[in-house]
Scaffold this active site. Structure first.
Site, mmCIF file in Angstrom:
data_model
loop_
_atom_site.group_PDB
_atom_site.id
_atom_site.type_symbol
_atom_site.label_atom_id
_atom_site.label_comp_id
_atom_site.label_asym_id
_atom_site.label_seq_id
_atom_site.Cartn_x
_atom_site.Cartn_y
_atom_site.Cartn_z
ATOM 1 N N TYR A 1 27.349 12.151 14.169
ATOM 2 C CA TYR A 1 28.471 11.806 13.283
ATOM 3 C C TYR A 1 28.019 11.836 11.819
ATOM 4 O O TYR A 1 28.683 12.425 10.966
ATOM 5 C CB TYR A 1 29.006 10.423 13.658
ATOM 6 C CG TYR A 1 30.272 10.036 12.918
ATOM 7 C CD1 TYR A 1 31.501 10.561 13.285
ATOM 8 C CD2 TYR A 1 30.228 9.147 11.836
ATOM 9 C CE1 TYR A 1 32.665 10.216 12.596
ATOM 10 C CE2 TYR A 1 31.378 8.799 11.148
ATOM 11 C CZ TYR A 1 32.598 9.339 11.536
ATOM 12 O OH TYR A 1 33.740 8.996 10.839
ATOM 13 N N SER B 1 33.332 10.596 5.235
ATOM 14 C CA SER B 1 33.119 9.202 5.658
ATOM 15 C C SER B 1 32.022 8.627 4.763
ATOM 16 O O SER B 1 31.238 9.381 4.164
ATOM 17 C CB SER B 1 32.632 9.187 7.111
ATOM 18 O OG SER B 1 32.188 7.902 7.495
HETATM 19 N N1 LIG Z 1 38.091 4.663 11.567
HETATM 20 C C1 LIG Z 1 37.064 4.649 10.752
HETATM 21 O O1 LIG Z 1 36.404 3.598 10.564
HETATM 22 C C2 LIG Z 1 36.681 5.878 9.977
HETATM 23 C C3 LIG Z 1 35.749 5.759 8.939
HETATM 24 C C4 LIG Z 1 35.383 6.885 8.207
HETATM 25 C C5 LIG Z 1 35.936 8.125 8.529
HETATM 26 N N2 LIG Z 1 36.832 8.220 9.555
HETATM 27 C C6 LIG Z 1 37.359 9.555 9.849
HETATM 28 O O2 LIG Z 1 38.768 9.538 9.755
HETATM 29 C C7 LIG Z 1 39.306 10.601 10.553
HETATM 30 C C8 LIG Z 1 40.438 10.042 11.386
HETATM 31 O O3 LIG Z 1 39.902 9.078 12.288
HETATM 32 P P1 LIG Z 1 40.698 7.782 12.770
HETATM 33 O O4 LIG Z 1 39.896 6.617 12.385
HETATM 34 O O5 LIG Z 1 42.104 7.876 12.356
HETATM 35 O O6 LIG Z 1 40.510 7.956 14.357
HETATM 36 P P2 LIG Z 1 41.509 8.249 15.551
HETATM 37 O O7 LIG Z 1 40.679 8.475 16.736
HETATM 38 O O8 LIG Z 1 42.554 7.197 15.572
HETATM 39 O O9 LIG Z 1 42.231 9.613 15.105
HETATM 40 C C9 LIG Z 1 41.602 10.864 15.226
HETATM 41 C C10 LIG Z 1 42.639 11.878 15.671
HETATM 42 O O10 LIG Z 1 42.020 13.169 15.725
HETATM 43 C C11 LIG Z 1 42.471 13.818 16.897
HETATM 44 N N3 LIG Z 1 41.501 14.832 17.327
HETATM 45 C C12 LIG Z 1 40.229 14.630 17.747
HETATM 46 N N4 LIG Z 1 39.685 15.787 18.096
HETATM 47 C C13 LIG Z 1 40.614 16.756 17.884
HETATM 48 C C14 LIG Z 1 40.636 18.159 18.062
HETATM 49 N N5 LIG Z 1 39.574 18.827 18.552
HETATM 50 N N6 LIG Z 1 41.756 18.842 17.750
HETATM 51 C C15 LIG Z 1 42.855 18.181 17.277
HETATM 52 N N7 LIG Z 1 42.889 16.856 17.098
HETATM 53 C C16 LIG Z 1 41.784 16.150 17.400
HETATM 54 C C17 LIG Z 1 42.616 12.714 17.912
HETATM 55 O O11 LIG Z 1 43.452 13.099 19.011
HETATM 56 C C18 LIG Z 1 43.179 11.583 17.079
HETATM 57 O O12 LIG Z 1 44.584 11.592 17.066
HETATM 58 C C19 LIG Z 1 38.135 11.158 11.353
HETATM 59 O O13 LIG Z 1 37.676 12.360 10.746
HETATM 60 C C20 LIG Z 1 37.088 10.077 11.237
HETATM 61 O O14 LIG Z 1 35.785 10.566 11.394
HETATM 62 C C21 LIG Z 1 37.222 7.131 10.273
#
Ligand SMILES: NC(=O)c1ccc[n+]([C@@H]2O[C@H](COP(=O)([O-])OP(=O)(O)OC[C@H]3O[C@@H](n4cnc5c(N)ncnc54)[C@H](O)[C@@H]3O)[C@@H](O)[C@H]2O)c1
Length: 257
Positions: free
Chosen positions: A156, A143
């Protein structure tokens, strides 16, 4: 384009957001996708979306923090599709929004379990399968929070710095086996996670958070998950054959502001 014909790609966090978009992207480029998540219903929706579009996918319900369940999703990839070529190690959670002195201790541990241990376990269990293919690729989701300060998101931010650190270590250890390891560093992406952070940050007016953030982003908007998926697919493809150990920022320029 079919950069991933005959490739097997495992995606964690595939039920939603970036993981779902990446699953669809890899499948659209010819990959057989093993979609992993703990949320079964929405995971099956991802698989149905891929199959409806003519692609190949298999769902595995797993908690990425449990070693035996991680081992099982790799075993299932091998049993169903014959091996693994790419792991997109993407599942993650945001934790709470709070000043560090008030941050909940249990939540701190949970964020590190999922975002750090889950990523390490994925790499640990996929290595043998990648070696059997003569090499392969790992892309970890870090991130912008892995590169800059994240006030009110102490766990985080720590976890995403750790993902970048593990990516570098893995890149060196695995290069001799022909395995490249890179990280993507999204800024703000239009998914459930950012909605949750908006609501925790300004509960009385979450849209104000969106407005303030967009004002900080030079490109003036959140990313769509499909834009992150495009970068992930590039890093996992042969076009990135000389890239390893790198962390790719995809943040609309927010780090500059
Ligand atoms: N959305 C943002 O702004 C953003 C920014 C930077 C990084 N990220 C990163 O991107 C990645 C995806 O996030 P997103 O934005 O798609 O969020 P999201 O919440 O839509 O998706 C995350 C997914 O991970 C799954 N998950 C969580 N814990 C789990 C576990 N213990 N075992 C299996 N599955 C699990 C959830 O069920 C969900 O489907 C994450 O690592 C997040 O930190 C997101």
């Amino acid at each position: 384009m079919s950069r991933f014909s005959d490739k097997v790609v495992v995606v964690t966090g595939a039920s939603a957001g970036i993981g779902r978009a990446a699953s669809l992207r890899f499948a659209s480029e010819g990959a057989s996708v093993v979609a992993v998540d703990m949320k079964e219903e929405t995971l099956n929706e991802t698989v149905a979306l891929i199959e409806t579009a003519g692609g190949k996918a298999h769902a595995v319900v797993a908690d990425v923090t449990v070693s035996s369940q991680v081992e099982n999703y790799i075993t299932q990839a091998t049993d169903v599709f014959g091996g693994v070529d790419v792991l997109f190690n993407n599942a993650g959670i945001e934790g709470h929004v709070a000043p560090l002195e008030n941050y909940d201790e249990e939540m701190f541990d949970k964020v590190l379990q999922v975002n750090v241990k889950g990523v390490w376990l994925g790499m640990r269990h996929v290595v043998d399968a990648l070696r059997l293919r003569g090499g392969g690729n790992i892309v970890n989701t870090a991130s912008g929070a892995g590169l800059m300060a994240t006030p009110t998101l102490v766990a985080y931010g720590a976890s995403k710095h750790a993902v970048i650190g593990m990516t570098k270590t893995a890149a060196i250890e695995l290069a001799p086996a022909g395995i490249r390891v890179n990280a993507v560093c999204p800024g703000v992406v239009n998914t459930r996670m950012i909605r949750s952070i908006e609501e925790m940050s300004i509960p009385e007016d979450p849209e104000e958070y969106t407005k303030m953030t967009n004002e900080r982003v030079p490109l003036g908007r959140y990313a769509e998950p499909e834009e992150i998926a495009g970068l992930v697919a590039f890093l996992a493809s042969d076009e990135a054959a000389y890239i390893t150990g790198s962390s790719y920022l995809i943040d609309g320029g927010i780090i500059l502001s």
